[in-house]
Design an enzyme around this catalytic site. Structure first.
Site, short mmCIF file in Angstrom:
data_model
loop_
_atom_site.label_atom_id
_atom_site.label_comp_id
_atom_site.label_asym_id
_atom_site.label_seq_id
_atom_site.Cartn_x
_atom_site.Cartn_y
_atom_site.Cartn_z
N HIS A 30 42.82 -22.34 20.35
CA HIS A 30 43.86 -21.61 21.10
C HIS A 30 44.27 -22.43 22.32
CE1 HIS A 30 43.15 -17.11 19.92
NE2 HIS A 30 44.15 -17.66 19.23
N HIS B 8 39.79 -20.20 28.25
CA HIS B 8 38.38 -19.85 28.46
C HIS B 8 37.56 -21.09 28.81
CE1 HIS B 8 39.33 -15.89 27.13
NE2 HIS B 8 39.57 -16.23 25.87
N ASP C 188 39.26 -22.03 23.09
CA ASP C 188 40.48 -21.55 23.74
C ASP C 188 40.53 -22.27 25.09
OD1 ASP C 188 42.11 -19.96 25.51
OD2 ASP C 188 41.96 -18.28 24.12
N GLU D 111 34.96 -17.14 18.44
CA GLU D 111 35.61 -17.65 19.65
C GLU D 111 34.66 -17.66 20.85
OE1 GLU D 111 39.18 -15.59 20.93
OE2 GLU D 111 39.85 -17.37 22.02
N ARG E 18 46.80 -18.94 32.13
CA ARG E 18 47.10 -18.30 30.84
C ARG E 18 48.60 -18.19 30.58
NH1 ARG E 18 43.19 -13.97 27.61
NH2 ARG E 18 42.99 -15.45 25.90
N GLU F 74 48.28 -19.06 22.43
CA GLU F 74 47.93 -17.68 22.77
C GLU F 74 48.04 -17.58 24.29
OE1 GLU F 74 44.30 -14.61 21.83
OE2 GLU F 74 43.94 -16.31 23.13
C1 LER Z 1 41.38 -13.75 22.13
O1 LER Z 1 41.69 -14.87 21.37
C2 LER Z 1 41.02 -14.12 23.49
O2 LER Z 1 41.14 -15.24 23.87
C3 LER Z 1 40.49 -13.09 24.37
O3 LER Z 1 40.58 -13.48 25.72
C4 LER Z 1 41.16 -11.80 24.24
O4 LER Z 1 42.42 -11.86 24.78
MN MN Z 2 41.81 -16.89 22.55
#
Ligand code: LER
Ligand code: MN
Length: 278
Positions: free
Chosen positions: A214, A191, A188, A155, A220, A249
């Site tokens: 994700h 992120h 994700d 990730e 978030r 997530e």
């Molecule tokens: C985990 O998938 C993630 O995105 C990290 O930020 C932990 O929360």
């Molecule tokens: Mn994540």
């Protein structure tokens, strides 16, 4: 036809501040995921958890929800070990823990996510020895996982949480230059919103190397609550032929099930333009 399947995050226990939607028993969560319209359940768990595999596999088949991935972060955050640690007995413990997760994933016919278990490069040190250690350990883990039919997803996490793989470019360059086998990129949207100047281009640049995705909105919370343009992200996923899970997530607000319901409703609205023939 839908190009990908939807999953959501789950854990036996997690604080309300964690981006986990369903808490409690795995089989109950598989059934809840099915009732909410999802096809996958992501498991955040410890490496030494005792699971009733037969019951989980049976429930999964009955309700049509598979385990989307096993997530390994707690081996780092609770277990205190990492794949780049300077102390060999610590990094060996991280590798042993990863072996347990891989066995778990093989039994559940799913794949494994590597995020925080990579660890951190100590501030002010030369990153190269840590990246070399990570490359060696990842090569070993990914090779062993491949023998058991398990893929490894690494990730890309924002720079406030980690200092290894904070952008797609960094992760792609690393995997390419070390030629790590059986290792895929995991993106994700939360992120990416911090680390990528152009998230759509970042998705495209992964191509066939994208293994897992994700979704959460910019704060978030659930997709659709904020300003991320999921339609353009989905178009990019379609362009690169992504066929993995799109896994929600996000924070459990106003509560996990409501967030999961709102997320799926919104994500499906983002789909029509990307539906494939048939
Ligand atoms: C985990 O998938 C993630 O995105 C990290 O930020 C932990 O929360
Ligand atoms: Mn994540």
């Amino acid at each position: 036809m839908q190009a990908w399947s939807y999953a959501l995050s789950s854990a036996h226990y997690a604080p309300a501040t964690a981006p986990i939607l369903l808490r409690g028993d795995v089989c109950l969560n598989l059934k809840t995921a099915a009732a909410l319209g999802y096809q996958g359940l992501e498991l955040h768990t410890r490496e030494d958890v005792q699971l009733d595999y037969d019951t989980i596999i049976g429930t999964s088949a009955d309700c049509g929800v598979s385990v989307a991935a096993v997530v390994t972060g707690w081996l780092n955050t609770q277990g205190g070990v990492s794949l780049v640690d300077d102390r060999p007995y610590i990094s060996h413990a991280a590798i042993e823990g990863m072996r347990n997760y891989i066995k778990m994933a093989a039994r559940l016919k799913t794949n494994v996510i590597i995020g925080w278990i990579k660890g951190l490069i100590p501030e002010g040190t030369d990153p190269q020895p840590y990246l070399e250690r990570l490359a060696g350990n990842l090569t070993m883990i990914c090779t062993e996982a491949r023998e058991q039919g398990v893929k490894i997803f690494v990730e890309v996490i924002n720079r406030y949480e980690t200092n290894i793989f904070t952008t797609v470019r960094e992760a792609m360059d690393f995997l390419g230059s070390w030629e790590i086998p059986n290792c895929y990129i995991h993106l994700d949207t939360f992120h990416m919103n911090i680390g990528e100047s152009n998230p759509v281009e970042a998705i495209r640049s992964c191509g066939e190397r994208l293994g897992y995705f994700h979704v959460a909105d910019n704060t978030r919370l659930y997709p659709g609550s904020g300003i991320i343009d999921f339609r353009s992200y989905f178009s990019a996923l379609k362009e690169i032929g992504y066929k993995g899970f799109v896994s929600v997530e996000c924070l459990p607000y106003p509560d996990g099930e409501t967030a999961a319901r709102r997320a799926l409703e919104y994500l499906k609205q983002c789909e029509p333009e990307i539906r494939t023939e048939g």
